[in-house]
Design a protein around this motif. Structure first.
Motif, PDB file in Angstrom:
ATOM      1  N   ALA B 190       0.783  -1.216   0.002  1.00  9.17           N
ATOM      2  CA  ALA B 190      -0.058   0.154  -0.017  1.00  9.17           C
ATOM      3  C   ALA B 190       0.712   1.415   0.025  1.00  9.17           C
ATOM      4  N   MET B 191       1.980   1.238   0.669  1.00  6.20           N
ATOM      5  CA  MET B 191       2.832   2.336   0.910  1.00  6.20           C
ATOM      6  C   MET B 191       3.628   2.653  -0.385  1.00  6.20           C
ATOM      7  N   ALA B 192       4.003   1.562  -1.099  1.00  8.21           N
ATOM      8  CA  ALA B 192       4.682   1.494  -2.356  1.00  8.21           C
ATOM      9  C   ALA B 192       3.890   2.326  -3.393  1.00  8.21           C
ATOM     10  N   LEU B 193       2.498   2.211  -3.516  1.00  8.87           N
ATOM     11  CA  LEU B 193       1.626   2.593  -4.138  1.00  8.87           C
ATOM     12  C   LEU B 193       1.691   4.229  -3.808  1.00  8.87           C
ATOM     13  N   ILE B 194       1.663   4.830  -2.776  1.00 13.42           N
ATOM     14  CA  ILE B 194       1.813   6.056  -2.492  1.00 13.42           C
ATOM     15  C   ILE B 194       3.007   6.677  -2.578  1.00 13.42           C
ATOM     16  N   LEU B 195       4.102   6.022  -2.578  1.00 21.34           N
ATOM     17  CA  LEU B 195       5.476   6.392  -2.961  1.00 21.34           C
ATOM     18  C   LEU B 195       5.386   6.553  -4.406  1.00 21.34           C
ATOM     19  N   LEU B 196       4.932   5.605  -5.159  1.00 20.10           N
ATOM     20  CA  LEU B 196       5.017   5.591  -6.601  1.00 20.10           C
ATOM     21  C   LEU B 196       4.236   7.057  -7.107  1.00 20.10           C
TER      22      LEU B 196
END
Lengths: 388, 211
Positions: B190-196
């Motif tokens: 989930a956080m990877a999506l926000i970082l992306l």
């Protein structure tokens, strides 16, 4: 008060076009409209009905409604501490202890949140919105007392930027900002948000001599929801869970203090009684159906709604006018589903003892969909009536 | 020689690195970008594998483009990609076994990576082998850059290390008497999506003409 007005009038020209502090106009504007209702709220044409109060005053009502729960929360922090270390303490002693533990959290949450809001408003050249007034006081009230300050700061910054500013600021957010803060804490730093060690502050403070320190070991106390998750029977009397003398997040324990806040919100017309009532109906019904059906469902319906954040969420979070459903029929559906989902998560998933947060966030996402179908069904109904 | 390294060919290679980045602009291959970036090492291995596979499948399809019947071209492309993925997967298993265990199914799932089919359909079917090779390498590296950025942030904040080396000392941690805590959400997709999203945000802030 007129001295303040005169002072603001005096310094106003330097913030206007051409003044030397023009770059900080949004900061000045935000402060001025917070203190005084602006003269020109909207153009007086079109079909708008002008309310007597603007949204900064509405937010102030919510903050006032939160005060009883906050004050009780402070008292309870001290009470739980002295109870856990087995010392006698008076009323003021409890309260001062709680004040010393909670006040830094409120300061941090406001500093970080307002700092970001002011910066963004300044950067975009917009006026400062009032949304963080409520979020800033909600955030310290929904965290355990032992949560470190820098973690609250990180979570607040995350929530304000990613749940609010990227969507366009106050009034445009899909998710409740305070709950996003809590969700971020819950998933990022789980050891500060759940377990037995976070609910009672272990810092030692002798309020008679004014000495403080960090002497005592970590103090453990299980919340009722922790007991629910482990399958134990509830360890607190029903009376305690209603008055709020139980471990829990700072503002959420006392049903009575929250009820006072609910009365203020309903009397002033800020919150919708439909949403509030339907959350309770949904929660009670689901808890009633679950009771005794499986092993982890050994709480009665009246225990379910008094422990944890159920009341707090129903009164202050679910009724958030921005993120909840806006149609009247939609409010019933929205609130009812929050209650149902909150109890389902509590009972069926021991990993997430506090289902209220996840239930409200989930329904925040679905609120626009509910509104869409309510409006659509109304159109269909009228179309049918017209063609008959 | 001058034709091989002409300005057009240079752009074929550099565009996917920046203004036509497969992740940041075309928003392709997001799924694997979320799944394998929790640490830097698997992210780099994944980026290189995709680069190799895109480059060589582009070349092969480009050589075959005149002979592939139009109606079965997707199947032919899939066969080529699948063969290359199998080779890469076996090489990874042979030489970097621990990383291939970490990547698990995501190496096999390169077959379904949208970047591959996108490049084959959009570029290799119309262009010569050398241009296709440059395009494949460029797109693969464009994908790898984003993976490295996201993987770096996630490993640093989620585990306190970079490339497996501990950067944040254990004595800082809350349970050891310090104040710091690793961010558990950084280890979740989930956080990877926000970082992306943040990477795309920054990228668009610098390239305002990208719609």
């Amino acid at each position: 008060m007129s001295a303040l007005r005169n002072f603001l009038n005096k310094i106003k020209p330097s913030f206007q076009e051409g003044g030397k502090l023009h770059a900080f106009r949004s900061v000045f504007d935000g402060f001025e409209t917070f203190m005084y209702v602006p003269n020109d709220t909207a153009k007086a044409r079109g079909a708008h009905i002008h309310d007597a109060i603007d949204s900064k005053r509405i937010m102030s009502f919510v903050v006032i409604a939160l005060v009883p729960a906050l004050l009780f929360g402070m008292y309870n922090v001290g009470y739980q501490h002295y109870l856990a270390i087995g010392e006698e303490s008076g009323f003021w002693c409890n309260f001062l202890y709680g004040l010393a533990a909670v006040l830094p959290k409120i300061v941090v949450s406001y500093l970080v949140g307002l700092g970001i809001e002011f910066t963004v408003a300044q950067w975009k050249g917009e006026e400062i919105h009032e949304g963080f007034l409520v979020s800033g006081i909600l955030i310290p009230m929904i965290v355990p007392v032992n949560c470190p300050l820098w973690i609250i700061a990180v979570a607040t910054a995350f929530a304000v930027i990613f749940a609010k500013e990227v969507f366009g600021g106050t009034g445009m957010n899909i998710l409740n900002v305070a709950l996003v803060t809590r969700a971020f804490l819950f998933f990022s730093y789980p050891s500060t948000m759940s377990g037995d060690k976070v609910w009672v502050n272990g810092n030692y403070m002798d309020c008679i001599n004014g000495v403080s320190g960090t002497a005592t070991d970590a103090v453990t106390a299980a919340t009722p929801l922790g007991q629910l998750a482990t399958g134990d029977p509830i360890g607190y009397s029903f009376c305690d869970t209603v008055t709020g003398f139980i471990p829990g997040s700072i503002g959420e324990t006392s049903v009575i203090a929250i009820a006072i806040g609910a009365l203020i919100l309903l009397w002033s017309g800020v919150a919708s009684w439909k949403t509030m009532l339907s959350v309770f109906v949904g929660g009670i019904l689901t808890a009633f159906l679950f009771k005794g059906s499986i092993e982890s469902a050994n709480f009665s319906w009246f225990e379910h709604i008094t422990v944890g954040g159920f009341c707090f969420g129903a009164v202050f979070m679910a009724t958030d006018p921005v993120t909840s459903a806006r149609t009247e029929c939609g409010k019933w559906i929205y609130g009812f589903l929050i209650g149902v989902i909150a109890i389902i998560i509590r009972v069926l998933n021991p990993g997430y003892p506090e289902g209220m947060m996840l239930a409200i966030l989930l329904m925040n996402v679905f609120a626009p969909l509910i509104d869409y179908y309510v409006v659509k069904s109304n159109i269909n109904m009228r179309a049918k009536r017209a063609t008959k | 020689m001058s034709k091989l390294f002409s300005k057009e060919n240079g752009e074929v290679f550099t565009n996917p690195l920046n203004i036509n980045n497969p992740i940041a602009v075309q928003v392709l291959g997001i799924c694997s970008a979320l799944a394998v970036t929790s640490q830097l090492k698997p992210a780099i291995v994944m980026g290189l594998s995709v680069t190799v596979i895109t480059a060589f499948s582009n070349v092969i399809i480009s050589l075959l483009r005149k002979t592939i019947p139009n109606r079965i071209r997707i199947i032919v492309q899939l066969v080529v990609v699948a063969a290359l993925v199998t080779i890469v997967s076996n090489i990874l298993k042979a030489y970097v076994y621990d990383v291939s265990v970490q990547l698990s199914v995501y190496v096999g799932l390169i077959i379904t990576n949208c970047i591959l089919m996108g490049r084959l359909e959009a570029f290799a079917m119309q262009n010569g082998p050398w241009e296709s090779f440059l395009d494949g390498v460029g797109n693969g590296l464009g994908y790898a850059i984003i993976l490295v950025v996201v993987g770096f942030v996630r490993e640093l904040l989620g585990f306190g290390s970079v490339f497996g080396f501990q950067i944040i000392p254990d004595s800082w941690l809350l349970e050891n008497g310090g104040l710091y805590m690793h961010n558990g959400m950084m280890t979740m997709p989930a956080m990877a999506l926000i970082l992306l999203a943040c990477v795309i945000w920054v990228h668009r802030a610098y390239n305002k003409d990208i719609e």
